[in-house]
Design a protein around this motif. Structure first.
Motif, short mmCIF file in Angstrom:
data_model
loop_
_atom_site.label_atom_id
_atom_site.label_comp_id
_atom_site.label_asym_id
_atom_site.label_seq_id
_atom_site.Cartn_x
_atom_site.Cartn_y
_atom_site.Cartn_z
N VAL A 33 1.89 15.22 -2.50
CA VAL A 33 0.60 14.55 -2.29
C VAL A 33 0.68 13.64 -1.06
O VAL A 33 -0.28 13.52 -0.30
N SER A 34 1.84 13.02 -0.86
CA SER A 34 2.03 12.16 0.32
C SER A 34 1.93 12.97 1.61
O SER A 34 1.37 12.50 2.60
N PHE A 35 2.46 14.20 1.60
CA PHE A 35 2.33 15.06 2.78
C PHE A 35 0.88 15.41 3.06
O PHE A 35 0.44 15.44 4.21
N VAL A 36 0.11 15.67 2.00
CA VAL A 36 -1.32 15.96 2.17
C VAL A 36 -2.03 14.74 2.74
O VAL A 36 -2.86 14.86 3.64
N PHE A 74 0.82 -1.21 0.00
CA PHE A 74 0.00 0.00 0.00
C PHE A 74 0.86 1.27 0.00
O PHE A 74 0.41 2.32 0.43
N ASN A 75 2.10 1.17 -0.48
CA ASN A 75 2.99 2.32 -0.62
C ASN A 75 3.24 2.58 -2.10
O ASN A 75 3.11 1.68 -2.93
N LEU A 76 3.64 3.80 -2.40
CA LEU A 76 3.96 4.14 -3.78
C LEU A 76 5.30 3.53 -4.16
O LEU A 76 6.27 3.63 -3.40
N PRO A 77 5.39 2.92 -5.35
CA PRO A 77 6.69 2.39 -5.78
C PRO A 77 7.58 3.52 -6.31
O PRO A 77 7.10 4.60 -6.66
N PHE A 78 8.88 3.25 -6.36
CA PHE A 78 9.82 4.19 -6.94
C PHE A 78 9.59 4.25 -8.44
O PHE A 78 9.34 3.22 -9.04
N LEU A 114 -4.18 14.48 6.14
CA LEU A 114 -5.57 14.00 6.21
C LEU A 114 -5.71 12.85 7.20
O LEU A 114 -6.69 12.79 7.95
N ARG A 115 -4.74 11.93 7.19
CA ARG A 115 -4.79 10.84 8.16
C ARG A 115 -4.75 11.38 9.59
O ARG A 115 -5.44 10.90 10.46
#
Length: 124
Positions: free
Chosen positions: A109-112, A96-100, A116-117
């Protein structure tokens, strides 16, 4: 409980029950968040597959390759569920993580997402 009383001095015995209670709740919440993540990934994969399948069938019909639209055949469902399967399999494969290199490109977007979490967790 008995072995924890042996490991701790008398002053800390009053904290054994609240500590175990908190630890159990922490494990339960962690399991609930993981299950929710899996459910959300499944729903997103199925919905995204449906949208992409419909769009592909419309594009193929507009190009004259297919005679039927998305609601006249099962082509959109077949494409949609195949995309959903591969999308969910990819999500699970990557934990469930973004691949390189997508993880580098989508850092903002990851910071956003983290924000949100945190808002959901803090019940804001």
């Amino acid at each position: 409980n008995h072995s924890s009383k042996k490991a701790l001095t008398e002053d800390y015995h009053k904290w054994i029950r609240p500590g175990l209670n908190y630890a159990c709740k922490l494990v339960a919440v962690s399991i609930a968040w993981t299950l929710q993540r899996i459910i959300s990934a499944f729903h997103s994969a199925v919905r995204g597959g449906q949208i992409a399948g419909d769009a592909l069938v419309v594009m193929l019909k507009n190009a004259g390759i297919l005679k039927h639209g998305p609601h006249d055949s099962f082509a959109d469902e077949v494409v949609g569920y195949l995309l959903a399967f591969f999308g969910l399999a990819t999500q699970i494969k990557h934990g469930f993580n973004l691949p390189f290199p997508a993880n580098l490109l989508l850092v903002p977007v990851s910071f956003v997402e983290v924000g949100l979490r945190w808002c959901v967790h803090a019940d804001l």
